[in-house]
Motif scaffolding. Structure first.
Motif, PDB file in Angstrom:
ATOM      1  N   GLY A 182      50.062  76.514-106.206  1.00  0.00           N
ATOM      2  CA  GLY A 182      49.662  76.859-104.849  1.00  0.00           C
ATOM      3  C   GLY A 182      50.044  78.261-104.450  1.00  0.00           C
ATOM      4  O   GLY A 182      49.185  79.078-104.115  1.00  0.00           O
ATOM      5  N   SER A 183      51.325  78.559-104.436  1.00  0.00           N
ATOM      6  CA  SER A 183      51.770  79.904-104.097  1.00  0.00           C
ATOM      7  C   SER A 183      53.108  80.165-104.768  1.00  0.00           C
ATOM      8  O   SER A 183      53.790  79.233-105.207  1.00  0.00           O
ATOM      9  N   ASN A 184      53.463  81.448-104.859  1.00  0.00           N
ATOM     10  CA  ASN A 184      54.689  81.824-105.557  1.00  0.00           C
ATOM     11  C   ASN A 184      55.389  82.953-104.799  1.00  0.00           C
ATOM     12  O   ASN A 184      55.535  84.065-105.299  1.00  0.00           O
ATOM     13  N   ALA A 195      58.381  77.305-102.290  1.00  0.00           N
ATOM     14  CA  ALA A 195      57.066  76.680-102.477  1.00  0.00           C
ATOM     15  C   ALA A 195      57.055  75.715-103.658  1.00  0.00           C
ATOM     16  O   ALA A 195      56.037  75.539-104.323  1.00  0.00           O
ATOM     17  N   GLY A 196      58.203  75.115-103.944  1.00  0.00           N
ATOM     18  CA  GLY A 196      58.251  74.103-104.990  1.00  0.00           C
ATOM     19  C   GLY A 196      58.321  74.636-106.402  1.00  0.00           C
ATOM     20  O   GLY A 196      58.158  73.870-107.361  1.00  0.00           O
ATOM     21  N   GLN A 197      58.582  75.945-106.596  1.00  0.00           N
ATOM     22  CA  GLN A 197      58.670  76.482-107.950  1.00  0.00           C
ATOM     23  C   GLN A 197      59.887  75.883-108.674  1.00  0.00           C
ATOM     24  O   GLN A 197      60.872  75.503-108.054  1.00  0.00           O
ATOM     25  N   ARG A 198      59.784  75.831-110.012  1.00  0.00           N
ATOM     26  CA  ARG A 198      60.898  75.326-110.811  1.00  0.00           C
ATOM     27  C   ARG A 198      61.107  76.203-112.033  1.00  0.00           C
ATOM     28  O   ARG A 198      60.153  76.632-112.682  1.00  0.00           O
ATOM     29  N   ILE A 199      62.368  76.484-112.345  1.00  0.00           N
ATOM     30  CA  ILE A 199      62.710  77.229-113.558  1.00  0.00           C
ATOM     31  C   ILE A 199      62.624  76.294-114.752  1.00  0.00           C
ATOM     32  O   ILE A 199      63.124  75.161-114.710  1.00  0.00           O
ATOM     33  N   THR A 200      61.969  76.757-115.821  1.00  0.00           N
ATOM     34  CA  THR A 200      61.828  75.955-117.041  1.00  0.00           C
ATOM     35  C   THR A 200      62.647  76.517-118.194  1.00  0.00           C
ATOM     36  O   THR A 200      62.998  75.766-119.116  1.00  0.00           O
ATOM     37  N   GLN A 201      62.914  77.803-118.191  1.00  0.00           N
ATOM     38  CA  GLN A 201      63.692  78.452-119.237  1.00  0.00           C
ATOM     39  C   GLN A 201      64.419  79.646-118.624  1.00  0.00           C
ATOM     40  O   GLN A 201      63.961  80.202-117.623  1.00  0.00           O
ATOM     41  N   ALA A 202      65.512  80.071-119.226  1.00  0.00           N
ATOM     42  CA  ALA A 202      66.199  81.284-118.779  1.00  0.00           C
ATOM     43  C   ALA A 202      66.820  81.980-119.977  1.00  0.00           C
ATOM     44  O   ALA A 202      67.108  81.348-120.986  1.00  0.00           O
ATOM     45  N   TRP A 203      67.021  83.291-119.858  1.00  0.00           N
ATOM     46  CA  TRP A 203      67.683  84.044-120.921  1.00  0.00           C
ATOM     47  C   TRP A 203      68.597  85.107-120.291  1.00  0.00           C
ATOM     48  O   TRP A 203      68.348  85.605-119.205  1.00  0.00           O
ATOM     49  N   ASN A 204      69.668  85.377-121.005  1.00  0.00           N
ATOM     50  CA  ASN A 204      70.702  86.312-120.551  1.00  0.00           C
ATOM     51  C   ASN A 204      71.432  85.819-119.304  1.00  0.00           C
ATOM     52  O   ASN A 204      72.084  86.607-118.610  1.00  0.00           O
ATOM     53  N   ALA A 205      71.320  84.527-119.004  1.00  0.00           N
ATOM     54  CA  ALA A 205      72.050  83.897-117.906  1.00  0.00           C
ATOM     55  C   ALA A 205      71.975  82.394-118.096  1.00  0.00           C
ATOM     56  O   ALA A 205      71.117  81.883-118.828  1.00  0.00           O
TER      57      ALA A 205
END
Length: 453
Positions: A443-445, A397-407
């Motif tokens: 919209g949705s996740n 649904a077009g989600q995007r990762i903005t930050q990550a931790w432990n990977a």
């Protein structure tokens, strides 16, 4: 009993590109909410049984809401319908969470068990600390029951009308109600509840009454007496807050003797706690215990079903009350189904079994707000081990990762790939690692399926 615990704290941020590594064992991945080929609720319905869970209204979103809606056909409000919640100040009512749970259940074709109308605990201060004549106390109780049951008339299938009236030796518990109104407060409460809603089934609910003992015999004698007097009583609830390896040998016998009185029997608050830390041996024993409880209910036609007191360890009351104990529910804190989950499915006639000789990756949403969310992936190994790992998924649904931790996570279009950091690539047999991320959505996740990269 209480439910409700949660918490999540992200670690250090790691982002950027990295060379992908090869898995040291097969990585089997699926969202936790899709753990079985057939949902528990469908398996239970096929046997004419209920499979329920206590829930927290504020959490009915993301992975928690997905599992609660998909796996269970009954819901019990953990705290939302107790007196201190619905009437914290005399004459001032708060129905928000209770209404939320009932609406969720209606949207997911689920029944609701109201919990609880008359109890010695979790009463508002104004009631508990007041000075009341018997007549005043009777009026207060009748008004409370009539107000709450009438509000949900026709929308709730059952009520735990009276909760925990007995001591361990089978004598009546000394409470505001017993001391002020005598033992007949139980009959009065049931009568008032029936007047408010003629269709809801009315229960008496207690703990440590799962096997044949002094307390369960007192409950049996009370129900028998109420039936003989014509007092409206439709069922008994056996809470089943059990300890690992201590399912009573007389569980099925006890269910049967209550059913023989002509009342429904429900296992209303099942959890099976163990001394922490959990181990493979303890989880195996817990699975056997869960199956024993489900088997006992399935074997007796008068047992209407089983409700677990929270389906995930992150929502369990056990660690807050029993120091050093926990891991009591069918899912762990990251929504990974434990052997107990698969034991429940098997007892209900399912064929799903936990993966063997494999490592699993489970995706979950731990919190969500208007434009963002925090996600978490847990990699756990059983009968296998990893020296390095990579997991991948595609957002739908077009989600995007903005930050990550432990990977280290990279995203190209909808496709996401995450590999281990330098310090957490090793996952031993029986071990696990977790990484997290923040993301943006609109919209949705929906929860994606996690697959091999």
């Amino acid at each position: 009993m209480r439910s409700l615990r949660s918490g999540f704290s992200p670690a250090s941020l790691l982002t950027g590109a990295a060379t992908l590594v090869t898995l040291g064992a097969l990585l089997v991945a699926a969202p936790a909410a899709q753990a079985a080929d057939t949902p528990l609720r469908d398996l239970a319905a096929a046997k004419g049984k209920a499979i329920g869970t206590a829930v927290t209204g504020s959490k009915l979103t993301g992975t928690y809401g997905d599992i609660a809606g998909a796996q269970f056909n009954w819901l019990t409000p953990g705290n939302a319908m107790k007196w201190e919640t619905v009437e914290p100040s005399r004459g001032t009512y708060n129905w928000a969470e209770a209404d939320q749970i009932v609406a969720f259940a209606q949207a997911h074709n689920q029944q609701v068990r109201g919990h609880t109308l008359v109890w010695h605990s979790q009463n508002p201060d104004w009631l508990e600390n007041g000075t009341w004549t018997p007549a005043e106390l009777s009026t207060l109780l009748q008004d409370h029951i009539s107000t709450e049951v009438t509000r949900y008339k026709g929308r709730l299938a059952a009520w735990d009308v009276v909760n925990e009236p007995f001591n361990e030796d089978g004598t009546y518990r000394s409470t505001l109600w017993y001391n002020g109104l005598g033992a007949d407060y139980i009959a009065q409460a049931l009568t008032w509840a029936r007047a408010a809603d003629a269709s809801a089934k009315l229960y008496i609910n207690d703990y440590n009454v799962e096997g044949v003992n002094a307390k369960s015999t007192a409950l049996y004698n009370l129900v028998k007496s109420l039936k003989e007097r014509g007092v409206p009583i439709d069922g008994v609830g056996l809470q089943a807050h059990l300890i690992l390896g201590q399912v009573p040998a007389t569980f099925q016998q006890n269910i049967q003797r209550f059913a023989d009185l002509g009342v429904d029997v429900a296992i209303t608050e099942l959890d099976i706690r163990m001394q922490l830390p959990a181990s493979e041996a303890k989880l195996t024993q817990q699975a056997a215990d869960y199956k024993a409880v489900l088997d006992a209910c399935v074997a007796v036609s008068g047992c209407s079903g089983v409700t677990v007191w929270g389906f995930t360890d992150s929502d369990s009351w056990i660690p807050d009350v029993f120091e050093g104990y926990g891991a009591a529910t069918p899912y762990d804190e990251n929504y990974v189904p434990k052997p107990a989950y698969h034991a429940i499915a098997t007892a209900l006639g399912g064929t799903t079994t936990p993966p063997t000789g494999a490592c699993t990756a489970t995706y979950g949403v731990t919190s969500q707000w208007n434009t963002g969310f925090t996600g978490q992936v847990r990699i756990a190994c059983s009968g296998a081990a990893l020296s390095a790992w990579r997991v991948s998924w595609s957002f739908g649904a077009g989600q995007r990762i903005t930050q990550a931790w432990n990977a280290t996570c990279t995203q190209t279009g909808a496709a996401v790939s995450c590999v281990n950091a330098s310090y957490n690539g090793t996952v031993p047999n029986g071990g696990s690692v977790t990484f997290g991320f923040n993301g943006a959505w609109s919209g949705s996740n929906p929860v994606p399926a996690v697959t091999v990269g």
